[in-house]
Design an enzyme around this catalytic site. Structure first.
Site, PDB file in Angstrom:
ATOM      1  N   ASN A   9       0.879  -1.178   0.000  1.00 29.34           N
ATOM      2  CA  ASN A   9       0.000   0.000   0.000  1.00 29.34           C
ATOM      3  C   ASN A   9       0.911   1.221   0.000  1.00 29.34           C
ATOM      4  O   ASN A   9       1.460   1.586   1.037  1.00 29.34           O
ATOM      5  CB  ASN A   9      -0.883  -0.041   1.264  1.00 29.34           C
ATOM      6  CG  ASN A   9      -1.697   1.232   1.441  1.00 29.34           C
ATOM      7  OD1 ASN A   9      -1.798   2.054   0.525  1.00 29.34           O
ATOM      8  ND2 ASN A   9      -2.278   1.400   2.619  1.00 29.34           N
ATOM      9  N   LYS A  11       0.204   4.233  -0.276  1.00 27.91           N
ATOM     10  CA  LYS A  11      -0.431   5.446   0.268  1.00 27.91           C
ATOM     11  C   LYS A  11      -0.135   6.611  -0.685  1.00 27.91           C
ATOM     12  O   LYS A  11      -0.047   6.400  -1.882  1.00 27.91           O
ATOM     13  CB  LYS A  11       0.031   5.687   1.705  1.00 27.91           C
ATOM     14  CG  LYS A  11      -0.139   4.419   2.576  1.00 27.91           C
ATOM     15  CD  LYS A  11       0.011   4.667   4.030  1.00 27.91           C
ATOM     16  CE  LYS A  11      -0.198   3.352   4.795  1.00 27.91           C
ATOM     17  NZ  LYS A  11      -0.118   3.505   6.229  1.00 27.91           N
ATOM     18  N   HIS A  95      -9.536   1.335   4.856  1.00 27.32           N
ATOM     19  CA  HIS A  95      -8.262   1.532   5.560  1.00 27.32           C
ATOM     20  C   HIS A  95      -8.482   2.501   6.722  1.00 27.32           C
ATOM     21  O   HIS A  95      -9.274   3.434   6.614  1.00 27.32           O
ATOM     22  CB  HIS A  95      -7.204   2.082   4.596  1.00 27.32           C
ATOM     23  CG  HIS A  95      -5.842   2.085   5.206  1.00 27.32           C
ATOM     24  ND1 HIS A  95      -5.434   3.067   6.074  1.00 27.32           N
ATOM     25  CD2 HIS A  95      -4.812   1.207   5.114  1.00 27.32           C
ATOM     26  CE1 HIS A  95      -4.201   2.790   6.485  1.00 27.32           C
ATOM     27  NE2 HIS A  95      -3.802   1.668   5.912  1.00 27.32           N
ATOM     28  N   GLU A  97      -6.872   4.913   7.805  1.00 26.69           N
ATOM     29  CA  GLU A  97      -6.663   6.339   7.481  1.00 26.69           C
ATOM     30  C   GLU A  97      -7.895   6.911   6.796  1.00 26.69           C
ATOM     31  O   GLU A  97      -8.252   8.073   6.998  1.00 26.69           O
ATOM     32  CB  GLU A  97      -5.397   6.491   6.619  1.00 26.69           C
ATOM     33  CG  GLU A  97      -4.140   6.275   7.459  1.00 26.69           C
ATOM     34  CD  GLU A  97      -2.946   5.719   6.711  1.00 26.69           C
ATOM     35  OE1 GLU A  97      -2.908   5.781   5.463  1.00 26.69           O
ATOM     36  OE2 GLU A  97      -2.028   5.201   7.393  1.00 26.69           O
ATOM     37  N   GLU A 167      -5.550  -4.727  10.667  1.00 28.82           N
ATOM     38  CA  GLU A 167      -4.529  -3.697  10.822  1.00 28.82           C
ATOM     39  C   GLU A 167      -4.772  -2.918  12.118  1.00 28.82           C
ATOM     40  O   GLU A 167      -5.538  -1.953  12.121  1.00 28.82           O
ATOM     41  CB  GLU A 167      -4.575  -2.729   9.640  1.00 28.82           C
ATOM     42  CG  GLU A 167      -4.280  -3.368   8.307  1.00 28.82           C
ATOM     43  CD  GLU A 167      -3.665  -2.362   7.337  1.00 28.82           C
ATOM     44  OE1 GLU A 167      -2.556  -2.616   6.874  1.00 28.82           O
ATOM     45  OE2 GLU A 167      -4.289  -1.321   7.082  1.00 28.82           O
ATOM     46  N   GLY A 173       2.430   2.440  10.701  1.00 35.21           N
ATOM     47  CA  GLY A 173       3.383   3.540  10.525  1.00 35.21           C
ATOM     48  C   GLY A 173       4.083   3.949  11.806  1.00 35.21           C
ATOM     49  O   GLY A 173       4.721   4.998  11.866  1.00 35.21           O
ATOM     50  N   SER A 212       3.348  -1.973  10.359  1.00 33.91           N
ATOM     51  CA  SER A 212       4.808  -2.025  10.564  1.00 33.91           C
ATOM     52  C   SER A 212       5.395  -3.406  10.293  1.00 33.91           C
ATOM     53  O   SER A 212       6.318  -3.856  10.974  1.00 33.91           O
ATOM     54  CB  SER A 212       5.178  -1.545  11.973  1.00 33.91           C
ATOM     55  OG  SER A 212       4.756  -0.206  12.163  1.00 33.91           O
TER      56      SER A 212
HETATM   57  P1  PGA Z   1       2.764   0.374   7.612  1.00 33.23           P
HETATM   58  O1  PGA Z   1       1.306   0.592   6.986  1.00 33.23           O
HETATM   59  O2  PGA Z   1       3.306  -0.905   7.056  1.00 33.23           O
HETATM   60  O3  PGA Z   1       3.559   1.576   7.168  1.00 33.23           O
HETATM   61  O4  PGA Z   1       2.588   0.318   9.104  1.00 33.23           O
HETATM   62  C1  PGA Z   1       0.429  -0.481   6.819  1.00 33.23           C
HETATM   63  C2  PGA Z   1      -0.888   0.009   6.259  1.00 33.23           C
HETATM   64  O5  PGA Z   1      -1.347   1.086   6.668  1.00 33.23           O
HETATM   65  O6  PGA Z   1      -1.494  -0.652   5.407  1.00 33.23           O
END
Ligand code: PGA
Length: 252
Positions: A9, A11, A95, A97, A167, A173, A212
């Site tokens: 992803n 982003k 997601h 976010e 998640e 992140g 992460s």
């Molecule tokens: P990350 O993001 O691997 O940077 O923690 C995962 C995600 O939001 O899908």
């Protein structure tokens, strides 16, 4: 036995010049394993060029969100059929976010999931709790509500063409990964919830872990019985980091 899906992803990251090198690096290094599928989810403007660059490879392309509508006066939105039109196979929906920053409710996410399926896309439904919710002991009820809203809207049979991603918001992140045991506990719960509706669907549905995930922790997570791949943010932006996870899956 379920196959692994290793999904990047991106982003809101990347530009044309760097994307070409990243995609080439990934395509050149994906493991030759029939059990591991690799998927890239770039921002909308780059979908078509990434699809073109990946022609003839076994790497799939998906989008990061989609409209719940099919067409019409929805300025700024992208319809599921448009994503199919440019060669997407998957789309991420719900997601954290999108839920936290753009106010997507579970009902809206269910609408997107349904619209995606209707256009022949495979939705990747993201669910997961915040730190406050985990500390309050409500991880399972949060996941139940997020998953339940979609099951109520589309029915359990729809999960034959979908993927779930657990998640935990506190791990996204942040560099803080759920331990394999913590993740497995929630993955097992999700599979049990699906099994409450249909045991065969529960057995075949891929449940990815996201938050992460990186080369160093991938093997431990992917070794868990109910973890069927990863949804990877930060570590999907460098070919070597992303491939380390795909290779861990190939060895899992
Ligand atoms: P990350 O993001 O691997 O940077 O923690 C995962 C995600 O939001 O899908």
């Amino acid at each position: 036995m379920r196959d692994f899906l290793v999904a990047g992803n991106w982003k809101m990251n990347g530009y044309a010049a760097g994307n070409t090198a990243l995609v080439a690096g990934i395509a050149a290094g994906v493991p030759h394993s029939a059990r591991v599928k690799v998927l890239l989810c770039p921002p909308f403007p780059y979908l078509a060029s990434v699809v073109a660059q990946l022609q003839g490879s076994n790497v799939a392309v998906g989008a990061q969100t989609v409209s719940e509508h099919q067409s019409g006066a929805f300025t700024g939105e992208v319809a599921p059929a448009m994503l199919r039109d440019v060669g997407c196979e998957y789309v991420i929906v719900g997601h954290s976010e999108r839920r936290a920053l753009y106010g997507e409710t579970s009902a809206a996410v269910a609408g997107k999931f349904k619209a995606a399926l209707g256009a022949g896309l495979k939705p990747i439904l993201c669910v997961g709790e915040t730190l406050e919710e985990r500390e309050a002991g409500s991880t399972e009820s949060v996941v139940d509500e997020q998953l339940g809203a979609v099951i109520d809207t589309v029915g359990i049979a729809a999960f034959a063409s979908a993927v779930v991603a657990y998640e935990p918001v506190w791990a996204i992140g942040t560099g803080k990964t759920a331990s394999p045991e913590q993740a497995q506990e929630v993955h097992r719960h999700i599979r049990a919830l699906l099994a409450g509706h249909d045991a065969d669907i529960a057995e075949s549905t891929q449940i990815l872990y996201g938050g992460s995930m990186k080369g160093e922790n991938a093997a431990g997570l992917l070794g868990m019985p109910d973890i069927d791949g990863g949804l990877i943010g930060g570590a999907s932006l460098k070919a070597v980091d992303f491939l380390a996870i795909a290779n861990a899956a190939a060895q899992g």
